[in-house]
Design an enzyme around this catalytic site. Structure first.
Site, PDB file in Angstrom:
ATOM      1  N   SER A 292     -12.612  29.066 -53.023  1.00  0.00           N
ATOM      2  CA  SER A 292     -12.676  30.004 -51.899  1.00  0.00           C
ATOM      3  C   SER A 292     -13.292  29.373 -50.655  1.00  0.00           C
ATOM      4  O   SER A 292     -12.748  28.428 -50.105  1.00  0.00           O
ATOM      5  CB  SER A 292     -13.440  31.256 -52.347  1.00  0.00           C
ATOM      6  OG  SER A 292     -13.384  32.282 -51.400  1.00  0.00           O
ATOM      7  N   ASP A 303      -8.564  18.031 -43.777  1.00  0.00           N
ATOM      8  CA  ASP A 303      -7.442  18.157 -42.841  1.00  0.00           C
ATOM      9  C   ASP A 303      -7.763  17.563 -41.478  1.00  0.00           C
ATOM     10  O   ASP A 303      -6.872  17.056 -40.784  1.00  0.00           O
ATOM     11  CB  ASP A 303      -7.061  19.628 -42.664  1.00  0.00           C
ATOM     12  CG  ASP A 303      -6.248  20.162 -43.836  1.00  0.00           C
ATOM     13  OD1 ASP A 303      -5.938  19.367 -44.748  1.00  0.00           O
ATOM     14  OD2 ASP A 303      -5.930  21.365 -43.841  1.00  0.00           O
ATOM     15  N   LYS A 317      -8.205  28.823 -54.839  1.00  0.00           N
ATOM     16  CA  LYS A 317      -8.229  30.244 -54.457  1.00  0.00           C
ATOM     17  C   LYS A 317      -7.947  30.335 -52.962  1.00  0.00           C
ATOM     18  O   LYS A 317      -8.808  30.047 -52.139  1.00  0.00           O
ATOM     19  CB  LYS A 317      -9.570  30.895 -54.784  1.00  0.00           C
ATOM     20  CG  LYS A 317      -9.631  32.376 -54.415  1.00  0.00           C
ATOM     21  CD  LYS A 317     -10.953  32.984 -54.855  1.00  0.00           C
ATOM     22  CE  LYS A 317     -11.018  34.465 -54.496  1.00  0.00           C
ATOM     23  NZ  LYS A 317     -11.159  34.714 -53.055  1.00  0.00           N
TER      24      LYS A 317
END
Length: 553
Positions: A292, A303, A317
């Site tokens: 999460s 990223d 998740k």
């Protein structure tokens, strides 16, 4: 051409009618099934042979309906709303201590008081047997019952009566409950090589401020590289995750987009503050329980090519929940959207199918799509965050699992040894340096050998299954001699197993003992001596060429 135009026009006219019909059908089915459910319960309540408990029966119906969706959509009736608030905020009112059930004593005991909390300040210790709370006996009570009675409103005072196993003395402590903030940062510290480590175990309200203060403190002490440990962190607040990422990346970047059925579930979370450091090398440690908000943090830093991710693939998740107020002071934690991190990927690993009672489907690696980091590196959606450096931790041997798992009779062997050691040693070495000696471990080994300790050796179980299969398929007689030899070699030998797994068992004992003197922070610091993932992170941060090569396209 004219005929084609007429057909297209007819399709344009008919299509809205089809959609309207679908909407009408959906609305009718909703109304029909609600009416049926209401009628069924009405007749059950009126005619069923026994009197029904409405909270239980309808509650089971609600829970059954939600179980067909996903595990994160949960209804909390009024008497359970406090659990949801504790989950969201990390706060509760109590004594600030872990408790556990002792199978040998058949009583609940104190397991680990938190530092600077009411239990520790009053003098309650690891192993204390809880006898009564405000005069009410806790005999034959389970952990949830005792926990409920230890908690209460902040500022209320109660009497806790315990028996200390080391002396047998009964003691009564007057303890005042206070609002307990579960430690989101149980440990941070500058290691001898100027690498800072911060362990973040939850994303509760205000945790970003704690991380920020800890980072600045270590930086002022001379930190030159940073390790953020998110292993075992199950997540929490999305906005806190964004705030933590914001410490290391420029202002004005979109970190997370949430997309749901309703427009109010759609939101973009951007960095709004100036960062505190955009150049210091960072490694983020993750594992299969990193989920999460932890995946938002680690995935966003990956990223944006701001950190190297190290460990094992995360949980996966990619769903977002929001609390919705229900009638009669209940609350529904409802999955409303999926989230997408800077590369545009959603890392949700499971598809929840709602037909036929509901089931899950794991997204196969072959069905995932390629995305790219800011610098052009390939990353994939579905299935969590894949580390830049994949490194499995040391696995726990079977014998260590049976010795240490709370709730098993065998775990009391370990606990009793630890309590005796604590009683015999008023002080121990600093957390970073503490080790049990070989003679200490030998004393534990002899205690285990003298007991009736048994456990299931997995190799023996697998061999028995193989023998059954070989007999069924007719191969056993020809291979009987080989099977007998293998059985002899795999025969259960407790003394040998205790010696062979000495390192891992000692680690568990040392961690538990250190926690009794130096609390959770000390246990984490002590464990770094054996933590091969942290050691690999340190090696990487000592090698700028390797670090930079990983983050380049």
């Amino acid at each position: 051409m004219m005929r084609k135009s007429i057909i297209l026009l007819l399709l344009a006219v008919i299509t809205p009618g089809i959609y309207a019909q679908k909407d009408d059908t959906h609305d009718f089915n909703v109304a029909k099934n609600l009416d049926v459910f209401n009628s069924i319960y009405k007749y059950l309540d009126m005619m069923y042979v026994d009197t029904l408990d409405a909270d239980e029966v309808i509650g089971n119906g609600i829970n059954g309906m939600l179980r067909s969706l996903d595990p994160y959509t949960v209804y909390y009736p009024e008497d359970k709303v406090k659990e949801l608030n504790t989950m969201i905020t990390g706060k509760y009112a109590g004594i600030g201590s872990l408790i556990r059930y002792n199978n040998q004593l058949k009583r609940v005991i104190i397991d680990e008081p938190y530092e600077n909390m009411p239990a520790a300040e009053a003098g309650v210790r690891k192993g204390d047997i809880i006898l009564s709370i405000d005069g009410e006996s806790m005999e034959d009570k389970d952990v949830s019952y005792v926990s409920e009675h230890l908690r209460g409103d902040p500022g209320t005072t109660f009497a806790l009566k315990v028996r200390r196993p080391s002396s047998g003395n009964e003691m009564t402590f007057k303890i005042t409950r206070k609002a307990i903030q579960l430690p989101s940062v149980p440990y941070y510290g500058l290691q001898p090589d100027s690498i800072g480590l911060l362990n973040l175990n939850s994303f509760t309200e205000g945790c970003a401020k704690e991380v920020r203060n800890a980072f600045i403190d270590m930086k002022n002490q001379g930190m030159r590289a940073f390790v953020l440990d998110l292993r075992g962190n199950g997540g929490g607040s999305l906005s806190e995750a964004v705030n933590i990422v914001n410490m290391f990346v420029p202002k004005g970047l979109t970190i997370v987009r949430t997309v749901g059925k309703l427009s109010r579930a759609n939101h973009e979370y951007t960095t709004t503050m100036e960062p505190i450091d955009t150049v210091m090398p960072i490694v983020v440690l993750v594992n299969g329980e990193t989920a999460s908000a932890s995946e938002i943090t680690s995935g966003s830093l990956q990223d944006l090519d701001r950190a190297v991710i190290l460990g094992t693939r995360t949980y996966g998740k990619g769903l977002v929940q929001m609390p919705v107020e229900m009638p009669y002071n209940g609350n529904l934690k409802l999955t409303t959207s999926k989230y997408y991190i800077p590369s545009g990927r959603c890392i949700q690993a499971l598809n929840y199918k709602h037909s036929k009672g509901g089931y899950t489907e794991h997204v196969a690696d072959s069905l995932t799509s390629v995305f790219h980091t800011a610098g052009g590196r390939e990353v994939r959606d579905g299935g969590g965050i894949m580390p830049d450096i994949e490194l499995q931790p040391d696995s726990m041997p079977n014998i260590a699992y049976y010795l240490s798992s709370a709730g098993r009779d065998s775990s009391e062997l370990m606990l009793n040894y630890e309590l005796d050691y604590i009683q015999a040693h008023p002080q121990i070495a600093p957390a970073r340096d503490f080790q049990l000696t070989d003679s200490d471990y030998d004393a534990f080994k002899q205690r285990v050998l003298a007991s009736n300790f048994t456990y299931d050796p997995e190799t023996e179980k697998l061999l028995k299954n193989l023998v059954k299969l070989a007999k069924f398929e007719g191969y056993y007689d020809d291979a009987k001699e080989e099977f007998d030899n293998l059985e002899h070699k795999l025969r259960h030998d407790l003394a040998r197993d205790l010696d062979f797994n000495k390192r891992q068992i000692k680690m568990i004992l040392e961690s538990d003992i250190v926690a009794a003197y130096h609390f959770q922070a000390g246990a984490i610091e002590n464990s770094l001596r054996h933590d091969k993932q942290f050691k690999r992170a340190s090696e990487l941060l000592h090698n700028p060429q390797e670090y930079n090569k990983i983050l380049k396209k």
